[in-house]
Design an enzyme around this catalytic site. Sequence first.
Site, PDB file in Angstrom:
ATOM      1  N   SER A  90      47.636  71.378  14.115  1.00  0.00           N
ATOM      2  CA  SER A  90      47.239  71.499  12.718  1.00  0.00           C
ATOM      3  C   SER A  90      48.035  72.350  11.849  1.00  0.00           C
ATOM      4  O   SER A  90      48.695  73.360  12.547  1.00  0.00           O
ATOM      5  CB  SER A  90      45.799  72.153  12.899  1.00  0.00           C
ATOM      6  OG  SER A  90      45.170  72.429  11.669  1.00  0.00           O
ATOM      7  N   HIS A 138      32.166  69.616   8.185  1.00  0.00           N
ATOM      8  CA  HIS A 138      32.075  69.831   6.661  1.00  0.00           C
ATOM      9  C   HIS A 138      30.819  69.847   5.932  1.00  0.00           C
ATOM     10  O   HIS A 138      29.835  68.930   6.265  1.00  0.00           O
ATOM     11  CB  HIS A 138      32.936  68.593   6.099  1.00  0.00           C
ATOM     12  CG  HIS A 138      33.452  68.791   4.692  1.00  0.00           C
ATOM     13  ND1 HIS A 138      32.650  68.090   3.653  1.00  0.00           N
ATOM     14  CD2 HIS A 138      34.201  69.430   4.179  1.00  0.00           C
ATOM     15  CE1 HIS A 138      33.408  68.225   2.648  1.00  0.00           C
ATOM     16  NE2 HIS A 138      34.297  69.122   2.725  1.00  0.00           N
TER      17      HIS A 138
HETATM   18  C1  LIG Z   1      36.908  67.605   7.973  1.00  0.00           C
HETATM   19  C2  LIG Z   1      36.538  67.279   6.709  1.00  0.00           C
HETATM   20  N1  LIG Z   1      35.321  66.368   6.660  1.00  0.00           N
HETATM   21  C3  LIG Z   1      35.488  65.712   5.483  1.00  0.00           C
HETATM   22  C4  LIG Z   1      35.981  66.252   4.179  1.00  0.00           C
HETATM   23  C5  LIG Z   1      35.511  65.809   2.760  1.00  0.00           C
HETATM   24  O1  LIG Z   1      36.580  65.003   2.567  1.00  0.00           O
HETATM   25  P1  LIG Z   1      36.671  64.481   0.951  1.00  0.00           P
HETATM   26  O2  LIG Z   1      37.006  65.708   0.195  1.00  0.00           O
HETATM   27  O3  LIG Z   1      37.918  63.632   1.238  1.00  0.00           O
HETATM   28  O4  LIG Z   1      35.714  63.842   0.537  1.00  0.00           O
HETATM   29  C6  LIG Z   1      36.814  67.395   4.400  1.00  0.00           C
HETATM   30  C7  LIG Z   1      37.453  67.860   3.232  1.00  0.00           C
HETATM   31  O5  LIG Z   1      38.104  68.953   3.026  1.00  0.00           O
HETATM   32  C8  LIG Z   1      36.890  67.893   5.668  1.00  0.00           C
HETATM   33  O6  LIG Z   1      38.113  68.865   5.878  1.00  0.00           O
END
Ligand SMILES: Cc1ncc(COP(=O)(O)O)c(C=O)c1O
Length: 382
Positions: free
Chosen positions: A329, A128
């Site tokens: 998924s 992310h």
């Molecule tokens: C794999 C992954 N990690 C982290 C995040 C970030 O999460 P948040 O939007 O809850 O802060 C996301 C958001 O889509 C994600 O898909």
Amino acid sequence: MISEQTRTMLNSGVDSSRLDHDYQRLKGLARSSLGYPCNQAFDYRELLPFLEMPLNNVGDPFQESSYALNTLDYEREVIDIFADLAQLPHGQHWGYVTNGGTEGNMYGLYLARELFRHGMVYFSEQTHYSVAKILRLQHTPSIMIKAQENGEMDYDDLRESIRINRHLPPIIFANIGTTMTGAIDDLTKIHNILDELAIREHYVHADAAMHGLALAFIDNPPAWDFAAGIDSLSISGHKWLGSPIPCGIALARSSHVKRISRAVEYVGVNDTTISGSRSAYAPLMIWYGLRKHGEDGLKKMIKDSILLAQYTVEAFQKKGIQAWRNQNSPIVVFPKPNNEVIRRWSLAVDRNIGHIVCLPHIEKSTIDTFIEDYLTGSPEPH
Ligand SMILES: Cc1ncc(COP(=O)(O)O)c(C=O)c1O
């Protein structure tokens, strides 16, 4: 001195017709929003009376704060449940309800850095986008690892990168469901690499933002939890469970957390969390969501989402479109459509792919309409 423009904005009163208009507009948009992982099938109206108070869960949830207007007991219950789901033994667990998955990842990387001052973080190119920012914020050196076609980490690249830097304790940032393709990094392979290279000091953080809740409730999940040797974990609350306010869960081994906690006299608790003031509504909502569904309800919700994703893949394939998904998924990946279709359905896209996330509020008929539009949708005029 207040400007005329600000004075006008401040003194115009609450414009109810504007609120009505935007409520209707957002309701309309919500129906065709397929690309982002936010379950809309929830109803927290029973919790509305709690909005009458300035509740706040400041500080460590496992201590009593001197600010009494809190829901720390609900927060502890939520953490106990998630710790159990993620196989973190009772008494060895610690965690708190965060502002979302990003904060949980920040917490894990912060813990890792505090434990290994000279650590090197390894994360895949499919991680992310917020993680690179967290690393910059924390001034943590890092190496980006190649990803395979399905979004999973390239283990040969990981092995080689760790080998070259073996004098620095590795901090592995593992994706338990990547954002774009829902790929799950193989924790067994990661640990095998650490063993092969005889690296004793290491830290593994798991980002299970979207898929964490699901893996706890499906049969024969891949290794994803503390039993598979992770040190900390982040899950979002507003994704598969669903909530109107972003929230999440950070979990860690309590022995790690003890080494970084500091007492703060002002609120009478240890300052173990990233934020000071924290939402007291988020723990209430997560608690309510879990209880309202119950074990069978959660299992059904997750199974139905995955079945819908499989239906979507097959419906695309019947029309000759190469759609696919990773196992376990609800994310369905397909060739990126034109900009008009992306806009109409709020799709998430990356380079040449797009995706939708099949969550409980999405009907089969909506998927059918989407696929029809995908095939025939007018491209944006140049
Ligand atoms: C794999 C992954 N990690 C982290 C995040 C970030 O999460 P948040 O939007 O809850 O802060 C996301 C958001 O889509 C994600 O898909």
